[in-house]
Design an enzyme around this catalytic site. Structure first.
Site, PDB file in Angstrom:
ATOM      1  N   LYS A  41       0.814  -1.210   0.000  1.00  0.00           N
ATOM      2  CA  LYS A  41       0.000   0.000   0.000  1.00  0.00           C
ATOM      3  C   LYS A  41       0.850   1.263   0.000  1.00  0.00           C
ATOM      4  O   LYS A  41       0.339   2.340  -0.276  1.00  0.00           O
ATOM      5  CB  LYS A  41      -0.936   0.026   1.223  1.00  0.00           C
ATOM      6  CG  LYS A  41      -2.174  -0.823   1.057  1.00  0.00           C
ATOM      7  CD  LYS A  41      -3.163  -0.524   2.167  1.00  0.00           C
ATOM      8  CE  LYS A  41      -4.464  -1.260   1.972  1.00  0.00           C
ATOM      9  NZ  LYS A  41      -5.430  -0.944   3.019  1.00  0.00           N
ATOM     10  N   ARG A  95     -18.375   0.598   5.967  1.00  0.00           N
ATOM     11  CA  ARG A  95     -18.867   1.945   5.672  1.00  0.00           C
ATOM     12  C   ARG A  95     -19.992   1.900   4.654  1.00  0.00           C
ATOM     13  O   ARG A  95     -20.912   2.686   4.705  1.00  0.00           O
ATOM     14  CB  ARG A  95     -17.740   2.812   5.118  1.00  0.00           C
ATOM     15  CG  ARG A  95     -16.650   3.100   6.117  1.00  0.00           C
ATOM     16  CD  ARG A  95     -15.526   3.843   5.471  1.00  0.00           C
ATOM     17  NE  ARG A  95     -15.000   3.008   4.382  1.00  0.00           N
ATOM     18  CZ  ARG A  95     -13.754   3.012   3.979  1.00  0.00           C
ATOM     19  NH1 ARG A  95     -12.899   3.808   4.518  1.00  0.00           N
ATOM     20  NH2 ARG A  95     -13.351   2.223   3.005  1.00  0.00           N
TER      21      ARG A  95
END
Length: 166
Positions: A41, A95
């Site tokens: 990442k 979410r």
């Protein structure tokens, strides 16, 4: 003792993460915040700084909830990390529906590796559903105000990392 593991990159830790941590702490006796090293990442903050930020935010929260909260960096499989810390439960925050599809696959793989470790999903509070570390970094990088998404201490570290004055 009930031990839960809440894994993530936390680059940086946001109010959305803290909300999930606060609510998770009511479900377990010890909550381990698993900080994924995840070199793929390319995090903005090195591991040591992410751990430091999380520990700074968790000291007060642990006192508030009465739950032991510890930070544990890891670079192995999530299920192996759960074994390493003695977790019976992995906590994941959701979410949106898009999160669920990815998380559903992860649960299937983790259950195939060890069906004794449960995964528990907590929906983000409505006011935190749009918060993502990636977006927070982009807003800060482009000069926006991230005060609604991170704590003051994290905001200061983020702006310093980006070479911006408060």
């Amino acid at each position: 003792m009930r031990i839960g593991l809440y894994p993530g990159t936390f680059d940086p830790i946001t109010l959305g993460h803290i909300d999930i941590i606060r609510r998770s702490a009511t479900l377990v006796d010890r909550l381990v915040i698993g900080v994924a090293i995840n070199r793929d990442k390319g995090p903005l903050f090195p591991l040591e700084e992410r751990v430091e930020m999380i520990e700074g935010e968790m000291a007060k929260l642990a006192a508030e909830t009465g739950t032991e909260i510890v930070v544990h960096p890891f670079e192995n499989l999530l299920i192996d990390c759960a074994h390493d810390v003695g977790a019976q439960m992995i906590v994941r925050g959701l979410r949106a529906v898009a999160d669920f599809e990815y998380e559903f696959q992860m649960v299937g793989m983790n259950r195939a590796l060890d069906s004794s470790v449960e995964t528990v999903f907590l929906m983000a509070e409505a006011r935190h559903q749009a918060i993502a570390s990636k977006l927070v970094k982009e807003i800060a990088r482009l000069g926006g105000d991230v005060s609604r998404f991170v704590t003051p201490a994290v905001k200061s570290k983020l702006l310093a990392k980006l070479g911006r004055a408060e």
